[in-house]
Design an enzyme around this catalytic site. Structure first.
Site, PDB file in Angstrom:
ATOM      1  N   ILE A 602      51.168  76.503  -2.815  1.00  0.00           N
ATOM      2  CA  ILE A 602      51.198  77.372  -3.997  1.00  0.00           C
ATOM      3  C   ILE A 602      51.967  76.752  -5.147  1.00  0.00           C
ATOM      4  CG2 ILE A 602      50.870  79.514  -2.718  1.00  0.00           C
ATOM      5  CD1 ILE A 602      53.874  79.947  -2.817  1.00  0.00           C
ATOM      6  N   GLY A 606      59.205  68.389  -8.554  1.00  0.00           N
ATOM      7  CA  GLY A 606      59.854  67.111  -8.386  1.00  0.00           C
ATOM      8  C   GLY A 606      60.532  66.930  -7.053  1.00  0.00           C
ATOM      9  N   ASP A 726      68.544  72.439 -13.165  1.00  0.00           N
ATOM     10  CA  ASP A 726      67.122  72.337 -13.512  1.00  0.00           C
ATOM     11  C   ASP A 726      66.545  73.714 -13.825  1.00  0.00           C
ATOM     12  OD1 ASP A 726      64.668  71.231 -14.018  1.00  0.00           O
ATOM     13  OD2 ASP A 726      64.083  71.030 -11.919  1.00  0.00           O
TER      14      ASP A 726
END
Length: 873
Positions: A602, A606, A726
Site C-alpha cells: 500500500i 525511502g 522526516d
C-alpha cells in the site's frame, strides 16, 4: 432576570447610574431618551447580549462607562469618540465585541483608562493610539489583534499600565517603549513577539538581543512580563538599571547568554522567571539583594556553577524551580533554612554532598524534588517532620542506607519516589501510614526481604514500582486488593518465588503488569483473562510450567504480551510479534500479505515498503519491511541497539502518534507492525480523488492541531527526546474521522548511526529546514520548520513553495482568500479565525532563523488555547 429599566430616561437630573451585577437583560432600547446629566454609567456583570447599547451615545456628558463582563457583540461604534468627547474611563472588557479597534478612539483626548481586553478584536493596534497623550492605563489582553506593537506607544508619556497579553502580536518590541518613563506595569506575554534584526546581523543572533536596550530607560517600571514569545539573544545589561523592578519574567523564549551580572544589585526583586530558555553561566551574585525574593524560576536552561550566597539567606523564598540545569556545589551548603518555602525543585543538576537534618525544618514544604543529582549518604529521618509534604522525589542519586521509618509520618504524601539509588534493607511496613499515596516507586535499589503485606492499606495507589531490587518470597495476595492500581504494577527483576497469585486478576483497571525476571513457578491463572484494561503484560523469564495459555485468554487483555515460559538465559525469539489479539508469528504475517506480494503493498518510501495484512483473527495491521542487510545501515554490532530502540518506540502512547504494536527481524529485514489507518496518508487525502470535499476546514484544523500535539509529545515528553526528521504529508496518516497519526517517528534516526550530524540530506525535499543545507545538524527546530510547511500545505491544498518567504515577510493581516485551497468554500466566522491563526503560526514555524521559530510545546499550547473570532479573509 429583569430588563434594564427604560424609565431611567425620565431621570433628567441623575448623574451617577450604577446597575452593575444585577443580572439585567437588554431592554427595548428605542424607548430610551437621552440622559443629559449622567456622567457615570456602570452596567458591568449583567446579561446584556446585543450590540453596544445605542442610548449611551446620546449621553453626551459621560466621563465613565463600564460595560464589562457581559456578552455584548459587534464593533465599537465609530461615533463613540465624537458623541462622548468628555470620556475618561472606558471598560468594555470580557464581552464578545469584534472588528477593528476604531482609529477614532484617538480623539478621546481626556481618556484615562482604555480597557477592552477579553474580546474578539482583530486588525492590529492602530498607530493612532499614540495620540492618547493623557492615557495612564491601556489594556488589550486576550484578543486576536495580530500585527505590530506600534512605535507610537512611545508617545504615551503618562502611561503607567499596559497589558497586551495574548493578543497574537507578531512584531518586534519597539525601542520607543523606553520613552514611557512613567510605566509601572508591562505585560506582553503569550504573543509571537520576535526579533527584527537585518539579514547581515544573522551571524551574531546569539549575542544581539531582541529586547531593546532602551527598556532600561523605563525608570519607574516594577513589573515586566514577556513570557512565552519568540524573543532571542542576550538580555540587555540595562535591565540592571531598573531600580524599582520587582517582577521580571522572560520564561519560554529563546534567550541565551548570561543574566546581566548586576541584576538585583540596585533593586529589591520579589519574583524572577528565566525558565525554558538557553541561558548559561552563573546566577547574578545579588539576585536576592535585600533577601525579599519569594519566587525564582530557572528550570530548563544551562546555568552552571554554585548558587549565589544571597540565595541561601533568602528568608522570604516560597517557591524555587532550579531543575534541568548544570548547577554544582554541596546541596546543603547551597540552601539555608527557608521557613516559608512551599515548592522546591533542584532535580537534574550536578549537586553533591549529603542531605542534612536541616532539610526537616521546611515546615511549609509541599513539593520537594532533588532527583537526578549526585547526592550521597543516608536519607535524614528528619524529613519525616515535613508534615505538609505531598510530593517527594530523591530518585537517581547515590543515596544509601535504609528507608527511614520516620518517612511514614508523611501522611499527606501522594507521590513518593526513591528509585535508582543504593538503598538497602527491607521496605518498612510502616509505609502503610502514607494513606494518600498515589505513586510509590522504590525501583532500582538493593532492597531485600519480603514485599510487605501492609501495602494493601494504600488504597489510593495508582502506580507501584518495586522492580530491580533483591526482594524475595511470594508475591502477596494482598496486592490484588489495591483496587485503585491503574497505571502500573512492576515487580520485575527481583528474586520473587512461588506462584502468580490469582488475586492479582482483581486489578480490573490495571494497564501495565510486569512480573518478569523472577523465580516464579506454576502456571498463569486463567482469571487474568478478565483483566480487560491491560495494554502491556510481561510474565517472561520465570520458571513457569504448563502449556502456554491460548490466545483467547489474552485477546482482550494486552497490546504487548510476553507470556512464554522462557528461563532467564533464553534469547527473545526474533520471529515473534506480540499484539492485542494474542500471539501471532512471522508466518501469520507472510500468509496475510501473500508473501509480501505487490497486491498487498500500500506504499513505498525511502525506508522500505508498507503492506496491509488482514490477520486470521480479523485484525488489520500495516507492516513496514525495512531492508537492513542490503543497505548496511545497521552494522552487526549495532543490531541489538537498534532492536532496543525499536522496543522503546513501542512504549510510546499518544492519540496522534501511530501505534507501533511490535517488530521482528527475519532474513536480513526488520518488520515493524503498526495500526492500520483507513484513509491512508494525508498526501493521498489532499491530492487523491473523492476525499477532498469531506476534508473540510474543521477537519484540517483538527489535523494540524493533532500533529502539533504529537510533535510536542516527542520533543518534550519523551526521554530521551525523539526528533522525527522526516515530517511531510506522506508521513501523516488519517483515520476514518480524519484524526491524524504521525508515523515513522524516530525511524529515520534509527537507520543512521549518528544522532545529530548527517552526512546525507535528512528528510523530504520541500520540507527540510534551510539550515540543513549548510550545517547537516538535525535539531528539534528542523521538525518545527517541517511542521510549518505541512500546516501551510494543508491550508492551501498545495505545497507552499516560494510562498513561504513572501508570506512570512507580511506583517499586516493576511488576505488569504486567494491563497487558501480553492476546492473548498472560504471559511467564515470563527473557523476563519482558526485558519488565519494556523497560517500565522505556520509562518512563525518556517522562519529562516531556527532560533526565531517557536518550540512545538508552545505551538501545541497556542493552537489549543484559543478560540478565534471571525476574521475577514
Amino acid at each position: 432576570m429583569a430588563k434594564l429599566p427604560y424609565q431611567l430616561s425620565k431621570l433628567k437630573k441623575v448623574r451617577h447610574v450604577d446597575l452593575g451585577s444585577n443580572n439585567l437583560e437588554d431592554p427595548e432600547y428605542t424607548k430610551f431618551a437621552p440622559l443629559p446629566s449622567v456622567t457615570y454609567l456602570s452596567l458591568f456583570f449583567n446579561s446584556l447580549v446585543l450590540k453596544f447599547p445605542p442610548f449611551i451615545l446620546n449621553c453626551r456628558n459621560l466621563t465613565y462607562i463600564d460595560l464589562s463582563q457581559n456578552s455584548l457583540t459587534g464593533p465599537i461604534p465609530d461615533s463613540l469618540a465624537t458623541n462622548l468627547p468628555s470620556l475618561q474611563y472606558l471598560n468594555l472588557s470580557h464581552n464578545l465585541f469584534s472588528g477593528r479597534i476604531p482609529k477614532s478612539l484617538s480623539n478621546l483626548s481626556k481618556l484615562q483608562e482604555l480597557c477592552i481586553g477579553n474580546n474578539n478584536f482583530t486588525g492590529g493596534i492602530p498607530t493612532e493610539i499614540g495620540l492618547l497623550s493623557n492615557l495612564p492605563v491601556l489594556e488589550l489582553t486576550n484578543n486576536s489583534l495580530g500585527g505590530q506593537i506600534p512605535a507610537s506607544i512611545g508617545q504615551l508619556k503618562m502611561l503607567e499600565h499596559i497589558d497586551l497579553n495574548n493578543a497574537l502580536l507578531n512584531s518586534t518590541i519597539p525601542l520607543e517603549l523606553g520613552l514611557c518613563s512613567n510605566l509601572i506595569f508591562l505585560d506582553f506575554s503569550n504573543n509571537l513577539l520576535r526579533g527584527g534584526l537585518p539579514r547581515a546581523a544573522l551571524s551574531g543572533l546569539k549575542k544581539m538581543s531582541t529586547l531593546p536596550v532602551e527598556i532600561g530607560d523605563m525608570i519607574s517600571v516594577q513589573i515586566i512580563d514577556i513570557h512565552t514569545n519568540q524573543l532571542h539573544g542576550e538580555l540587555p545589561l540595562s535591565l540592571a538599571n531598573l531600580k524599582n523592578l520587582k517582577f521580571l519574567s522572560v520564561i519560554t523564549n529563546n534567550f541565551s547568554g548570561s543574566i546581566p551580572p548586576d541584576l538585583g544589585q540596585n533593586t529589591v526583586l520579589n519574583c524572577v522567571g528565566f525558565s525554558d530558555n538557553s541561558f548559561t553561566g552563573k546566577l547574578p551574585p545579588g539576585i536576592c539583594n535585600g533577601f525579599s525574593l519569594d519566587h525564582i524560576s530557572l528550570n530548563g536552561n544551562y546555568f552552571s556553577g554554585t548558587l549565589p550566597d544571597c540565595l541561601k539567606n533568602c528568608s522570604m523564598l516560597t517557591r524555587a524551580r532550579l531543575e534541568g540545569n548544570q548547577f554544582t556545589g554541596d546541596i546543603s551548603e547551597a540552601f539555608g533554612v527557608h521557613p516559608l518555602l512551599v515548592y522546591l525543585d533542584l532535580s537534574r543538576n550536578q549537586f553533591t554532598g549529603k542531605l542534612s537534618s536541616n532539610w526537616g525544618k521546611y515546615k511549609n514544604l509541599t513539593y520537594l524534588h532533588i532527583d537526578g543529582n549526585k547526592i550521597s549518604g543516608n536519607i535524614p529521618p528528619e524529613l519525616g517532620n515535613l508534615s505538609n509534604l505531598q510530593d517527594l522525589s530523591l530518585a537517581s542519586n547515590d543515596l544509601s542506607g535504609t528507608i527511614p521509618t520516620e518517612l511514614a509520618d508523611l501522611g499527606l504524601l501522594f507521590k513518593f519516589n526513591l528509585s535508582n539509588n543504593r538503598l538497602s534493607g527491607e521496605i518498612p511496613p510502616q509505609i502503610k501510614n502514607m494513606s494518600q499515596l498515589q505513586l510509590l516507586d522504590l525501583s532500582g535499589n538493593s532492597l531485600d526481604g519480603f514485599i510487605p503485606t501492609e501495602l494493601e492499606s494504600l488504597d489510593k495507589l495508582l502506580i507501584l514500582d518495586l522492580s530491580n531490587n533483591g526482594l524475595s518470597g511470594n508475591i502477596p495476595d494482598q496486592l490484588g486488593n489495591l483496587a485503585s492500581l491503574h497505571s502500573l504494577l512492576d515487580l520485575s527483576h527481583n528474586s520473587l518465588s512461588g506462584p502468580i497469585p490469582s488475586n492479582l486478576a482483581k486489578l480490573r483497571t490495571l494497564e501495565k503488569l510486569n512480573i518478569s525476571h523472577n523465580d516464579l513457578s506454576g502456571g498463569i491463572p486463567s482469571e487474568f483473562s478478565g483483566m480487560l484494561s491491560l495494554t502491556s503484560i510481561d510474565f517472561s523469564y520465570n520458571n513457569l510450567t504448563g502449556p502456554i495459555p491460548s490466545a483467547s485468554i489474552f485477546q482482550n487483555a494486552a497490546s504487548e504480551a510476553f507470556v512464554d515460559e522462557r528461563s532467564r538465559s533464553d534469547e527473545i525469539p526474533k520471529s515473534l510479534i506480540w499484539d492485542k489479539e494474542g500471539r501471532f508469528t512471522f508466518n501469520d504475517i507472510v500468509k496475510a500479505t501473500d508473501n509480501f506480494s505487490e497486491g498487498c503493498c500500500i506504499g513505498k518510501g525511502g525506508f522500505g515498503s508498507v503492506y496491509k495484512a488482514e490477520l486470521r483473527t480479523g485484525q488489520v495491521v500495516a507492516v513496514k519491511r525495512l531492508h537492513i542487510s542490503d543497505t548496511g545501515d545497521i552494522p552487526g554490532n549495532n543490531q541489538k541497539s537498534f532492536e532496543n530502540e525499536i522496543r522503546a518506540l513501542t512504549e510510546i502512547r499518544h492519540r496522534n502518534i501511530v501505534k507501533l504494536h511490535g517488530f521482528c527481524s527475519k532474513g536480513g529485514n526488520m518488520y515493524l507492525v503498526y495500526e492500520f489507518l483507513e484513509r491512508g496518508s494525508l498526501d493521498k487525502v489532499l491530492y487523491g480523488d473523492g476525499e477532498i470535499r469531506n476534508f473540510d476546514w474543521a477537519s484540517r484544523v483538527n489535523a494540524i492541531k493533532g500533529v502539533a500535539h504529537a510533535l510536542s509529545y516527542l520533543h518534550h515528553d519523551c526521554s530521551p527526546v525523539i526528533m522525527h526528521r522526516d515530517i511531510s504529508v506522506k508521513n501523516i496518516l488519517l483515520d476514518s474521522e480524519f484524526e491524524p497519526r504521525l508515523s515513522d517517528f524516530g525511524i529515520a534516526k534509527l537507520l543512521s548511526p549518528d544522532a545529530s550530524i548527517w552526512t546525507a540530506v535528512a528528510g523530504s525535499y520541500g520540507y527540510m529546514a534551510p539550515e540543513l543545507a549548510y550545517t547537516m545538524k538535525v535539531t528539534k527546530k528542523c521538525d518545527v520548520y517541517s511542521f510549518g510547511v505541512v500546516a501551510l500545505e494543508v491550508m492551501m491544498g498545495k505545497h507552499p513553495g516560494e510562498l513561504i518567504s513572501s508570506l512570512s515577510s507580511t506583517q499586516e493581516d493576511l488576505l488569504l482568500k486567494d491563497v487558501l485551497d480553492q476546492r473548498l468554500s472560504a471559511p467564515t466566522g470563527q473557523m476563519a479565525g482558526e485558519v488565519i491563526f494556523i497560517v500565522r503560526m505556520a509562518l512563525a514555524c518556517t522562519h529562516s532563523n531556527p532560533e526565531s521559530r517557536p518550540d512545538m510545546r508552545l505551538v501545541a499550547q497556542e493552537l489549543s488555547a484559543h478560540k478565534h473570532a471571525g476574521m475577514p479573509l
